[in-house]
Design an enzyme around this catalytic site. Structure first.
Site, PDB file in Angstrom:
ATOM      1  N   GLY A   1       0.771  -1.115  -0.192  1.00 33.98           N
ATOM      2  CA  GLY A   1      -0.050  -0.021   0.013  1.00 33.98           C
ATOM      3  C   GLY A   1       0.781   1.104   0.044  1.00 33.98           C
ATOM      4  O   GLY A   1       1.945   1.168  -0.589  1.00 33.98           O
ATOM      5  N   THR A   2       0.436   2.301   0.673  1.00 37.69           N
ATOM      6  CA  THR A   2       1.210   3.639   0.744  1.00 37.69           C
ATOM      7  C   THR A   2       1.823   4.017  -0.599  1.00 37.69           C
ATOM      8  O   THR A   2       1.531   4.331  -1.448  1.00 37.69           O
ATOM      9  CB  THR A   2       2.114   3.559   2.026  1.00 37.69           C
ATOM     10  OG1 THR A   2       2.911   2.444   2.171  1.00 37.69           O
ATOM     11  CG2 THR A   2       1.242   3.632   3.186  1.00 37.69           C
ATOM     12  N   LYS A   3       3.400   3.628  -0.621  1.00 34.70           N
ATOM     13  CA  LYS A   3       4.310   3.873  -1.663  1.00 34.70           C
ATOM     14  C   LYS A   3       3.561   3.437  -2.851  1.00 34.70           C
ATOM     15  O   LYS A   3       3.884   4.009  -3.999  1.00 34.70           O
ATOM     16  CB  LYS A   3       5.523   3.359  -1.344  1.00 34.70           C
ATOM     17  CG  LYS A   3       6.543   3.425  -2.427  1.00 34.70           C
ATOM     18  CD  LYS A   3       7.886   3.066  -1.888  1.00 34.70           C
ATOM     19  CE  LYS A   3       8.979   3.075  -3.059  1.00 34.70           C
ATOM     20  NZ  LYS A   3       9.309   4.596  -3.235  1.00 34.70           N
TER      21      LYS A   3
ATOM     22  N   ASP B   1       1.903  -8.013   2.730  1.00 35.95           N
ATOM     23  CA  ASP B   1       0.495  -7.453   2.991  1.00 35.95           C
ATOM     24  C   ASP B   1      -0.019  -6.706   1.927  1.00 35.95           C
ATOM     25  O   ASP B   1       0.553  -5.400   1.565  1.00 35.95           O
ATOM     26  CB  ASP B   1       0.746  -6.670   4.030  1.00 35.95           C
ATOM     27  CG  ASP B   1      -0.596  -5.905   4.756  1.00 35.95           C
ATOM     28  OD1 ASP B   1      -1.358  -6.570   5.795  1.00 35.95           O
ATOM     29  OD2 ASP B   1      -0.782  -4.829   4.435  1.00 35.95           O
TER      30      ASP B   1
ATOM     31  N   TYR C   1      -5.838  -1.188  -2.689  1.00 41.74           N
ATOM     32  CA  TYR C   1      -4.406  -0.849  -3.379  1.00 41.74           C
ATOM     33  C   TYR C   1      -4.310  -0.848  -5.059  1.00 41.74           C
ATOM     34  O   TYR C   1      -3.423  -0.250  -5.618  1.00 41.74           O
ATOM     35  CB  TYR C   1      -3.275  -1.669  -2.577  1.00 41.74           C
ATOM     36  CG  TYR C   1      -3.139  -1.484  -1.302  1.00 41.74           C
ATOM     37  CD1 TYR C   1      -3.565  -0.607  -0.542  1.00 41.74           C
ATOM     38  CD2 TYR C   1      -2.456  -2.329  -0.545  1.00 41.74           C
ATOM     39  CE1 TYR C   1      -3.488  -0.313   0.906  1.00 41.74           C
ATOM     40  CE2 TYR C   1      -2.146  -2.481   0.935  1.00 41.74           C
ATOM     41  CZ  TYR C   1      -2.777  -1.488   1.632  1.00 41.74           C
ATOM     42  OH  TYR C   1      -2.770  -1.410   3.016  1.00 41.74           O
TER      43      TYR C   1
ATOM     44  N   SER D   1      -9.039  -4.376  10.068  1.00 39.98           N
ATOM     45  CA  SER D   1      -8.348  -3.147  10.306  1.00 39.98           C
ATOM     46  C   SER D   1      -8.828  -1.803  10.420  1.00 39.98           C
ATOM     47  O   SER D   1     -10.141  -1.457   9.899  1.00 39.98           O
ATOM     48  CB  SER D   1      -7.584  -3.112   8.832  1.00 39.98           C
ATOM     49  OG  SER D   1      -6.533  -1.990   8.546  1.00 39.98           O
TER      50      SER D   1
ATOM     51  N   GLN E   1      -5.259  -4.520  12.309  1.00 38.92           N
ATOM     52  CA  GLN E   1      -4.154  -3.752  11.533  1.00 38.92           C
ATOM     53  C   GLN E   1      -4.299  -2.118  11.657  1.00 38.92           C
ATOM     54  O   GLN E   1      -5.527  -1.760  11.171  1.00 38.92           O
ATOM     55  CB  GLN E   1      -3.889  -4.108  10.116  1.00 38.92           C
ATOM     56  CG  GLN E   1      -2.672  -3.273   9.455  1.00 38.92           C
ATOM     57  CD  GLN E   1      -2.284  -3.980   8.331  1.00 38.92           C
ATOM     58  OE1 GLN E   1      -1.947  -2.926   7.190  1.00 38.92           O
ATOM     59  NE2 GLN E   1      -1.900  -5.031   7.967  1.00 38.92           N
TER      60      GLN E   1
ATOM     61  N   SER F   1      11.626   0.453  -1.842  1.00 38.94           N
ATOM     62  CA  SER F   1      12.142   0.145  -2.996  1.00 38.94           C
ATOM     63  C   SER F   1      13.758  -0.053  -3.024  1.00 38.94           C
ATOM     64  O   SER F   1      14.076  -0.498  -3.926  1.00 38.94           O
ATOM     65  CB  SER F   1      11.671   1.134  -4.060  1.00 38.94           C
ATOM     66  OG  SER F   1      12.262   2.196  -3.801  1.00 38.94           O
TER      67      SER F   1
ATOM     68  N   ARG G   1      17.805  -1.431   2.050  1.00 39.11           N
ATOM     69  CA  ARG G   1      16.834  -1.037   3.330  1.00 39.11           C
ATOM     70  C   ARG G   1      15.912  -2.357   3.415  1.00 39.11           C
ATOM     71  O   ARG G   1      15.440  -2.532   4.495  1.00 39.11           O
ATOM     72  CB  ARG G   1      16.135   0.133   2.866  1.00 39.11           C
ATOM     73  CG  ARG G   1      15.537   0.595   4.124  1.00 39.11           C
ATOM     74  CD  ARG G   1      15.028   2.287   3.884  1.00 39.11           C
ATOM     75  NE  ARG G   1      15.739   3.132   3.554  1.00 39.11           N
ATOM     76  CZ  ARG G   1      16.008   3.958   2.548  1.00 39.11           C
ATOM     77  NH1 ARG G   1      14.854   3.990   1.630  1.00 39.11           N
ATOM     78  NH2 ARG G   1      16.996   4.741   2.583  1.00 39.11           N
TER      79      ARG G   1
END
Length: 302
Positions: free
Chosen positions: A24-26, A55, A60, A157, A179, A256, A260
């Protein structure tokens, strides 16, 4: 629910990998139906670097990418998906009907697998006049997925205490996960939710747990992260994720960057002592609230 090694034990007896890679998010691409190769590539990198818990969510619109990325690896992975309820404005929702109907569609057409390991109602904002069913009926639709083996575990969630109470009144299978947005500067998305969930053996999962680093500013809290990072030879992000684990909460994060991503899964070879966990908790709680999502619904608690 308890952390053992690299997994949590859920109330239904199933185990869940103790950190998740989120799409999700990014990677959010609601409304864009073309396949995003960058998402597929990032997921493949995450799997290669050691993530075994993916997840996702209907809203998304990345289930196709998940299906492509996990091909050939499915038996070694834990997949989470979520039913698109929408927010309190009731302006948008799943186009596939009930949670049962929606997951059946996504399993066959996009995820290309016969089950998910965890399926969540993405929010509690179910309205009979808009969705055609109540929150209790939505949960019963999710329970049917568990009964038929299409979802091994089920949960919710962004649920507040009163939402969980409504579900628990009718649940044949109680939710094993909630969540929520959780970070050191937002230790309860809604009043008392973490304590209530943990009291009822519902695992809290934390999305956007690295907010104090990615969206915060330098200060007493980040200085302590730096100090602990030097002590344990870990990055501040690893220390922060480990703090989440020490709170018996499962972090959901993403990136990405291959290095990391690798660092995210290297949080199981050290632990913080009780005093360090307490100090991070106390300093974080004094900080101004950092809330990035569901502001319309929940910022009244800030």
């Amino acid at each position: 629910m308890s952390l053992s090694g690299k997994t949590f034990k859920l109330a239904d007896g199933n185990s869940i990998p103790a950190i998740a890679y989120g799409v999700g998010t990014k990677w959010y691409k609601h409304g864009r139906n073309e396949i995003d190769e960058k998402v597929v590539e990032a997921l493949q990198t995450a799997i290669q670097k050691g993530f075994v818990h993916i997840d996702g969510a209907e809203v998304y619109n990345t289930d196709q990418e998940v299906g492509l990325a996990v091909e050939g690896h499915r038996n070694n992975l834990f997949l989470t998906d979520k039913y698109f309820v929408g927010d309190s404005s009731h302006a948008d929702k799943s186009q596939y009907g009930t949670p049962y109907e929606s997951l059946k569609y996504h399993l066959e057409k996009e995820l290309k697998t016969d089950h998910v390991d965890l399926y969540l109602l993405h929010s509690p904002f179910v309205k009979k006049e808009y969705h055609g069913f109540s929150l209790a009926e939505a949960w019963q639709s999710v329970e049917k997925l568990k009964d038929e083996g299409l979802a091994k575990s089920i949960g919710v969630s962004n649920f507040a205490v009163e939402d969980l109470e409504e579900i628990l009144k009718v649940a044949k299978h109680k939710p094993v996960v909630n969540q929520i947005e959780f970070n050191a500067y937002l230790q309860n998305q809604t009043p008392g939710i973490v304590e209530f969930a943990q009291k009822h053996d519902i695992l809290i999962e934390a999305y956007s747990p690295l907010g104090p680093i990615t969206k915060g500013e330098p200060g007493e809290f980040t200085e302590l992260l730096d100090t602990l990072g030097k002590k344990y030879n870990k990055t501040p992000g690893q220390v922060l994720l480990r703090w989440v684990l020490e709170k018996n909460i499962l972090p959901v994060t993403t990136s990405s960057n291959p290095d990391r991503i690798r660092l995210f899964v290297e949080i199981f070879d050290f632990s913080l002592n009780k005093e360090e966990v307490l100090k991070l908790t106390e300093i974080g709680a004094k900080h101004k609230t950092l809330r990035q999502y569901w502001k319309k619904e929940y910022s009244k608690y800030d």
